[in-house]
Enzyme design. Structure first.
Site, PDB file in Angstrom:
ATOM      1  CE  LYS A 289      -4.461   1.201   0.461  1.00  0.00           C
ATOM      2  NZ  LYS A 289      -5.150   1.014   1.758  1.00  0.00           N
ATOM      3  CG  HIS A 290      -0.235   4.692   0.085  1.00  0.00           C
ATOM      4  ND1 HIS A 290      -0.869   5.280  -0.995  1.00  0.00           N
ATOM      5  CD2 HIS A 290      -1.173   4.566   1.046  1.00  0.00           C
ATOM      6  CE1 HIS A 290      -2.134   5.512  -0.675  1.00  0.00           C
ATOM      7  NE2 HIS A 290      -2.349   5.081   0.547  1.00  0.00           N
ATOM      8  CG  ASN A 433      14.781   5.809  10.503  1.00  0.00           C
ATOM      9  OD1 ASN A 433      15.796   5.627   9.858  1.00  0.00           O
ATOM     10  ND2 ASN A 433      14.624   6.822  11.338  1.00  0.00           N
ATOM     11  CG  HIS A 532      15.557   8.734   1.905  1.00  0.00           C
ATOM     12  ND1 HIS A 532      16.643   7.887   2.033  1.00  0.00           N
ATOM     13  CD2 HIS A 532      15.530   9.486   3.024  1.00  0.00           C
ATOM     14  CE1 HIS A 532      17.248   8.138   3.173  1.00  0.00           C
ATOM     15  NE2 HIS A 532      16.598   9.099   3.802  1.00  0.00           N
TER      16      HIS A 532
END
Length: 532
Positions: A289-290, A433, A532
């Site tokens: 998801k995403h 993280n 990231h």
């Protein structure tokens, strides 16, 4: 000193097409296009195999060798490189001296060039180490024809893409055999873009061949030339326009459902990269998801793998994406079907499964065709692009263990080694993280994208316990080192018995001592996997 135009008389808007030169490698749509040209009274000139193809359909074709008075030589390497051809292409129709020279040398103007090139890019992709094959597929006459006709777009049209045939034929019919200046200019732009991309592909290939043992991973100058393959409804948000560029058909194809959106494509890319970590593993399923995995599991069957992946977090999968590493079977498909899943990806589908899944019109079904292969990872940044080598799939555990280092008194058990390998493959696909808890090759809790590693661990445990998971005997993976012992202690308090992390903190000794104090096994990989 710059070349100056011989005249400032404006070019005509409508330029009649009386003579066309056709010389193509890809003959898709050629015969029909040539028939439409002939029906408009256009004289057809052609070369080699193109001429044969046209004659076999009954079309009248004049050989280039008849035009030049010189035969094709060197196995076809030289056939159109001749003044009788390029004079006809480059003559300026509004410069009397040019027309007089054509007449003096018996050269007729050529108004339309239809050319596509030897498939150099495909040859290099199929046989990257066969330099002789690559060289044979470097086209010389084709780019020369294209550039000559494109330079003279005031009077000459050039078609390099079979997808343009219909539009050109229709415009010729509409204007009594003539093309507009706007069309000629558009075709010229497309032609120069094609030859530029072709030359870049050749230059890039030769650059790689200069130092095949140790090629430079990042080129001194980055050139990106990709075709636009799809206009998307919008980007990440409805107020943003977006499009897809590249060659995605090499890696996947859509079998059902609405067109993929910008966000679908981001999720799909993340799913394909994650599942490639488990390409050789037992049946594995991941739910994302995403772009973040919310559950991953490996089991004896896909159905069991899906059930255990789904059990990690039963809230998040709604409207998500499911990817598997085996042909999708009916039992697993029926389990996936119980909630709304936006995208389903599999390398294949067992008999009847596609028909079952297609019953829902708003579900996208994707077949993965091959592993993801990326030379560079390119992202936008203010003022430019950030480029790096991709963080590709990990090798098998047997190879990894030789480079990983056990830093605690207690080494992992074989079961823990297996779970550490599993968790490490998952955590590298979680936004930083990142913390992943796992047991028996299934995720128990995933903490993603937190500013604090302790927070990521707490979120992973919170979500896992909300689903009723017991973390006793689990392993934990951290995408980067624990900067303090508190992160490891939080994992230990949750029940983790083995830890995998890159190491490299100035406080590694403190973290190791804390692990030893609690009889926890810890492995340093020496490799960080930030996302990231």
């Amino acid at each position: 000193m710059l070349h100056q135009p011989r005249t400032h008389e404006p070019p005509p808007d409508l330029q009649p097409v009386r003579r066309a030169l056709l010389s193509v490698f890809d003959k898709t749509g050629l015969v029909d296009f040539a028939r439409r040209l002939a029906a408009l009274g256009v004289e057809l000139i052609s070369t080699g195999g193109t001429a044969r193809t046209l004659r076999e359909t009954g079309l009248t074709v004049r050989d280039v060798s008849e035009l030049t008075g010189f035969p094709e030589i060197l196995d076809g390497r030289v056939k159109t490189l001749h003044p009788a051809v390029h004079g006809g292409l480059l003559a300026r129709r509004n410069v009397p001296e040019d027309l007089a020279q054509l007449e003096r040398h018996g050269i007729a103007p050529i108004d339309l060039v239809v050319v596509n090139l030897y498939p150099f890019e495909q040859a290099v992709e199929q046989a990257p180490d066969d330099e002789a094959l690559a060289v044979e597929n470097i086209d010389i006459g084709g780019p020369t024809l294209i550039r000559a006709a494109a330079k003279n777009f005031f009077f000459t049209a050039v078609v390099v893409d079979p997808s343009d045939y219909d539009a050109i034929a229709e415009e010729l019919a509409q204007h009594a055999g003539a093309l507009t200046l706007a069309t000629r200019r558009r075709l010229a732009q497309k032609a120069f873009a094609r030859t530029a991309a072709y030359d870049r592909a050749i230059a890039a290939y030769l650059e790689r061949r200069l130092q095949p043992a140790a090629p430079e991973p990042l080129p001194p100058r980055l050139t990106i030339d990709l075709p636009r393959v799809q206009i998307l409804r919008y980007g990440e948000n409805p107020h943003q326009q977006a499009a897809l560029y590249g060659n995605p058909e090499r890696f996947f194809r859509q079998l059902h459902g609405k067109a993929l959106s910008f966000n679908n494509l981001l999720d799909l890319s993340a799913a394909l990269r994650l599942i490639d970590e488990f390409r050789e593993a037992d049946p594995t399923c991941a739910i994302l998801k995403h772009t973040n995995p919310c559950g991953v599991a490996t089991a004896d069957t896909l159905a069991e793998a899906y059930a255990r992946a789904f059990a990690t977090d039963r809230r998040s999968p709604f409207g998500g994406i499911v990817v598997v590493n085996r042909p999708l079977d009916r039992e697993t498909a029926e389990a996936i079907d119980q909630i709304f899943t936006e995208v389903i990806i599999a390398p294949d589908f067992e008999e009847g499964v596609l028909d079952f899944l297609k019953k829902k019109a708003n579900r996208r079904i994707i077949q993965q065709l091959r592993p993801v292969q990326e030379e560079l990872d390119v992202r936008s940044a203010v003022g430019g692009l950030l480029v790096q080598e991709p963080d590709g799939p990990l090798p098998p555990l047997e190879a990894l263990r030789s480079s990983w280092r056990v830093v605690t008194r207690r080494a992992p058990t074989e079961a823990e080694w297996r779970d550490l390998d599993f968790a490490w493959r998952v955590v590298k696909h979680v936004k930083s993280n990142a913390i992943v808890y796992a047991r028996d090759r299934a995720t128990l809790g995933i903490g993603a994208g937190q500013m604090s590693r302790v927070d990521a661990s707490e979120i992973a445990v919170l979500k896992g316990k909300r689903e009723g998971h017991d973390f006793t005997g689990s392993v934990v993976a951290s995408d980067a080192f624990f900067p303090f012992a508190d992160g490891l202690l939080a994992a230990v308090e949750s029940g983790a018995r083995a830890v995998i992390q890159p190491g490299g903190s100035i406080r590694d000794d403190e973290v190791i001592q804390a692990a030893d104090a609690h009889d926890v096994a810890m492995v340093f990989t020496g490799t960080r996997h930030f996302r990231h």
